[in-house]
Motif scaffolding. Structure first.
Motif, PDB file in Angstrom:
ATOM      1  N   UNK A  31       0.836  -1.195   0.000  1.00  0.00           N
ATOM      2  CA  UNK A  31       0.000   0.000   0.000  1.00  0.00           C
ATOM      3  C   UNK A  31       0.878   1.254   0.000  1.00  0.00           C
ATOM      4  N   UNK A  32       0.369   2.321  -0.570  1.00  0.00           N
ATOM      5  CA  UNK A  32       1.151   3.555  -0.597  1.00  0.00           C
ATOM      6  C   UNK A  32       0.275   4.729  -1.022  1.00  0.00           C
ATOM      7  N   UNK A  33       0.783   5.917  -0.714  1.00  0.00           N
ATOM      8  CA  UNK A  33       0.266   7.135  -1.318  1.00  0.00           C
ATOM      9  C   UNK A  33       1.276   7.506  -2.394  1.00  0.00           C
ATOM     10  N   UNK A  34       0.813   7.599  -3.623  1.00  0.00           N
ATOM     11  CA  UNK A  34       1.713   7.943  -4.728  1.00  0.00           C
ATOM     12  C   UNK A  34       1.490   9.403  -5.110  1.00  0.00           C
ATOM     13  N   UNK A  35       2.591  10.168  -5.205  1.00  0.00           N
ATOM     14  CA  UNK A  35       2.457  11.565  -5.613  1.00  0.00           C
ATOM     15  C   UNK A  35       3.230  11.778  -6.911  1.00  0.00           C
ATOM     16  N   UNK A  38       2.967  13.646   2.037  1.00  0.00           N
ATOM     17  CA  UNK A  38       3.625  13.077   3.220  1.00  0.00           C
ATOM     18  C   UNK A  38       2.658  13.051   4.399  1.00  0.00           C
ATOM     19  N   UNK A  39       1.986  14.170   4.609  1.00  0.00           N
ATOM     20  CA  UNK A  39       1.068  14.278   5.739  1.00  0.00           C
ATOM     21  C   UNK A  39      -0.133  13.332   5.547  1.00  0.00           C
ATOM     22  N   UNK A  40      -0.609  13.254   4.329  1.00  0.00           N
ATOM     23  CA  UNK A  40      -1.736  12.364   4.015  1.00  0.00           C
ATOM     24  C   UNK A  40      -1.353  10.913   4.321  1.00  0.00           C
ATOM     25  N   UNK A  41      -0.137  10.531   3.899  1.00  0.00           N
ATOM     26  CA  UNK A  41       0.322   9.152   4.120  1.00  0.00           C
ATOM     27  C   UNK A  41       0.469   8.869   5.616  1.00  0.00           C
ATOM     28  N   UNK A  42       0.956   9.838   6.375  1.00  0.00           N
ATOM     29  CA  UNK A  42       1.088   9.655   7.828  1.00  0.00           C
ATOM     30  C   UNK A  42      -0.260   9.377   8.471  1.00  0.00           C
ATOM     31  N   UNK A  65      13.266  14.660  -0.451  1.00  0.00           N
ATOM     32  CA  UNK A  65      13.510  14.123   0.887  1.00  0.00           C
ATOM     33  C   UNK A  65      13.373  15.168   1.983  1.00  0.00           C
ATOM     34  N   UNK A  66      13.491  16.430   1.625  1.00  0.00           N
ATOM     35  CA  UNK A  66      13.313  17.494   2.626  1.00  0.00           C
ATOM     36  C   UNK A  66      11.866  17.614   3.056  1.00  0.00           C
ATOM     37  N   UNK A  67      10.990  17.051   2.255  1.00  0.00           N
ATOM     38  CA  UNK A  67       9.561  17.185   2.548  1.00  0.00           C
ATOM     39  C   UNK A  67       8.942  15.829   2.880  1.00  0.00           C
ATOM     40  N   UNK A  68       9.794  14.943   3.372  1.00  0.00           N
ATOM     41  CA  UNK A  68       9.296  13.681   3.912  1.00  0.00           C
ATOM     42  C   UNK A  68       9.162  12.542   2.919  1.00  0.00           C
TER      43      UNK A  68
END
Ligand SMILES: Cc1cc2nc3c(=O)[nH]c(=O)nc-3n(C[C@H](O)[C@H](O)[C@H](O)COP(=O)(O)OP(=O)(O)OC[C@H]3O[C@@H](n4cnc5c(N)ncnc54)[C@H](O)[C@@H]3O)c2cc1C
Lengths: 249, 322
Positions: free
Chosen positions: B1-5, B26-30, B53-56
């Motif tokens: 499973x994943x959130x794909x952006x 990132x926040x949505x996935x968390x 990577x700076x944004x999670x």
């Protein structure tokens, strides 16, 4: 070439939006309905192409998904210059359901060029045209601001962030059009209105399809605090407020 | 499973809006909780990809193939869908910009995933999956429920702030098998240079018919220049050809959400306001004290734009010591 223009039926752009049923649906009392502005421009451009004779256009059809109350929209399009109209007798549920209904007719009628507006000014889905293209497995171009006949075929202007491209694409295709595609929407003339009555308007039963999404409630945005007036001879005060109060300069 | 952006690039570079989108994903996935994965299509240097990577974003899938330089909606859709399937992604997020609007609906059909376009924030709930979006071009907000197992969202511009959250990045090159042939042929490209792009801009300086004639746009451009702002206009101004159609803002033009919007000689017709009402602050200058623009403005000057503009330029130069 056979052209299909998809028409949305939307509240006039000056409508003060209200909701009924405890904020679950649009209050339609007193609402004036118009052809979705981008769809109207798409229709205008299609008619210009046909009249110019620079590409062979045999027929321009228009289609809307909606109840009988959407028929004036089709009649208006016929009066402006479309040749035939279709109405799929279903309440629009979401972009997918609408795209699915259009796809059924598009398959039967084998249009070469399908024009859709970039979004509808009511639910702002910005989705129907591209969904239709995927259902039909046709190529699509989005944000199209120009259709140009060149030596008997068509080229398109596509807007990109901070610029534009001149693009070609094989037909059949779906173009999702926006501002720039035509200058002013055409207004029906008396003769057009008379002729529209003779033009075919076919009502189709909807195919089996439910939406993927549902709008469950609506709200009006919170009202803004009142405007703070500044003396025209004291613009320093404005700069000061923007720097120190709003903190945006 | 994943959130794909889907993180789009412009000539190999990301923009601030890309990082806003990355922060959002990132926040949505968390919240779900799930891993977040970015997909980049086209050539982007490793150094640039690592910025995510700076944004999670800990994992980036990069499809580098030169064949995919041109945005072909069918081909891009197939690539994104293939990656989403490999990851068994539950949510795919894209920007609500020209390419996001072109791809998200196609993806929705291909993946049988309900789409909400132009959402303005994180979902209000996950079971059921409810998001908020603007409707009636900003005149109302709607709650939308997505009924399908998989979901597609496009994020409205300037609706989510960049959040720094540094993580190590793993980059994986990927060669899709389902892409098919690129059919979109680009014959010519025109790019605005040396100008701030309207939909990216934090500050926008806009003029209406009250500016009287195209020769009077000098001070608008100068103000935009000293503020690093983009220029915009009302519809009649672009219809008259005083300004290019790219600048037309409003219901039938561009819908923007800058931090600061200046309206000079714009009456504030409902169709114009529809395109600017999400601005954080609005400053209006108009000779008519009853102009409707003052109903939506935060700060207003009742006065002649031709006189206010030079004075304002001076005052800003002074305040910023330029
Ligand atoms: C279907 C539809 C869609 C539309 N879509 C859009 C859209 O997307 N965007 C859009 O902008 N419009 C749109 N419009 C048009 C809209 O209704 C208005 O006509 C338009 O916004 C007015 O533009 P304006 O404010 O520049 O001009 P005007 O309404 O003519 O206003 C000019 C203003 O300038 C002020 N003024 C005059 N002289 C001065 C001076 N010296 N200094 C300062 N102020 C001065 C006047 O008091 C006045 O308020 C649409 C209309 C329709 C029907």
């Amino acid at each position: 070439m056979k052209i299909l223009v998809c028409l949305g039926n939307v509240p006039d752009t000056t409508t003060k939006i209200k909701f009924s049923g405890e904020g679950t649906k649009l209050d339609k009392t007193g609402v004036q309905w118009i052809i979705n502005p981008w769809d109207e421009l798409a229709l205008t451009r299609a008619i210009e192409l046909k009249e110019s004779g620079q590409v062979p256009v045999e027929v321009i059809s228009v289609l809307t998904v909606g109840g009988t109350d959407a028929e004036p929209t089709i009649r208006k399009a016929l009066a402006i210059g479309a040749d035939s109209g279709y109405r799929v007798d279903a309440d629009p549920a979401d972009s997918y359901q609408v795209a699915f209904q259009i796809s059924e007719i598009a398959r039967q009628e084998q249009f070469d060029l399908i024009l859709c507006g970039i979004e509808s000014s009511d639910y702002n889905g910005a989705a129907t045209g591209s969904m239709l293209a995927e259902i039909l497995d046709y190529p699509s171009l989005s944000a199209v601001s120009g259709i140009h006949p060149v030596n008997g075929h068509l080229e398109y202007t596509r807007d990109i962030d901070g610029g534009r491209e001149t693009v070609t694409l094989d037909l059949p295709a779906v173009l999702i059009v926006q501002k720039g595609i035509a200058k002013e929407p055409r207004i029906p003339a008396m003769r057009g209105i008379m002729m529209a009555r003779q033009k075919p308007l076919t009502v189709k039963e909807p195919g089996p399809s439910a939406g993927y999404t549902e709008m469950i409630s609506f709200e009006l945005p919170a009202p803004k605090p009142s405007c703070r007036k500044i003396d025209p001879d004291n613009v320093r005060e404005l700069v000061n407020l923007l720097q120190n109060e709003a903190k945006v300069l | 499973m994943a959130v794909l952006v889907y993180t789009e690039n412009w000539d190999g570079k990301f923009k601030k809006s890309t990082f806003e989108l990355a922060s959002y994903a990132t926040r949505l996935a968390e919240k779900i909780p799930d891993q977040v994965v970015a997909l980049s299509i086209g050539h982007v240097e490793e150094e640039e990809l690592k910025k995510l990577g700076r944004y999670g974003i800990g994992k980036v899938i990069s499809v580098e193939d030169d064949r995919f330089k041109t945005l072909d909606n069918q081909v891009y859709t197939r690539i994104i869908a293939e990656v989403a399937e490999n990851l068994t992604a539950s949510v795919v997020v894209l920007a609500h910009n020209n390419s996001g609007k072109a791809l998200a609906p196609r993806l929705s059909v291909r993946m049988k995933a309900g789409l909400v376009s132009g959402t303005t924030g994180l979902p209000e709930s996950f079971e059921p999956f409810i998001v908020i979006k603007k409707t009636f071009t900003g005149k109302a907000l709607a709650k939308v429920v997505i009924h399908t197992a998989k979901k597609i969202l496009t994020l409205a511009q300037n609706s989510y702030q960049v959040v720094e959250q540094v993580v190590p990045v793993e980059i994986r090159k990927f060669v899709p098998v389902s892409a098919g042939d690129v059919k979109t042929v680009v014959k010519e490209v025109f790019k605005q240079t040396g100008k701030v792009i309207l939909t990216d801009a934090d500050i926008v300086v806009s003029g209406g018919r009250g500016m009287k004639s195209p020769e009077n746009w000098g001070p608008i451009e100068e103000l935009a220049k000293i503020l690093g702002a983009a220029t915009a206009c009302s519809r009649p101004v672009s219809d008259e050809g005083w300004r290019p159609h790219e600048e037309h803002t409003g219901q039938t033009g561009k819908v923007i959400a800058p931090v600061l919007y200046f309206a000079f000689g714009i009456s504030g017709a409902i169709q114009h306001v529809a395109g600017i009402s999400s601005s954080k602050f609005i400053v209006a200058v108009n000779t008519d004290k009853d102009a409707p623009i003052f109903e939506v403005a935060d700060y207003g000057i009742v006065g002649d734009a031709q006189k206010v503009l030079p004075a304002l330029i001076e005052a800003i130069k002074e305040a910023k010591s330029i």
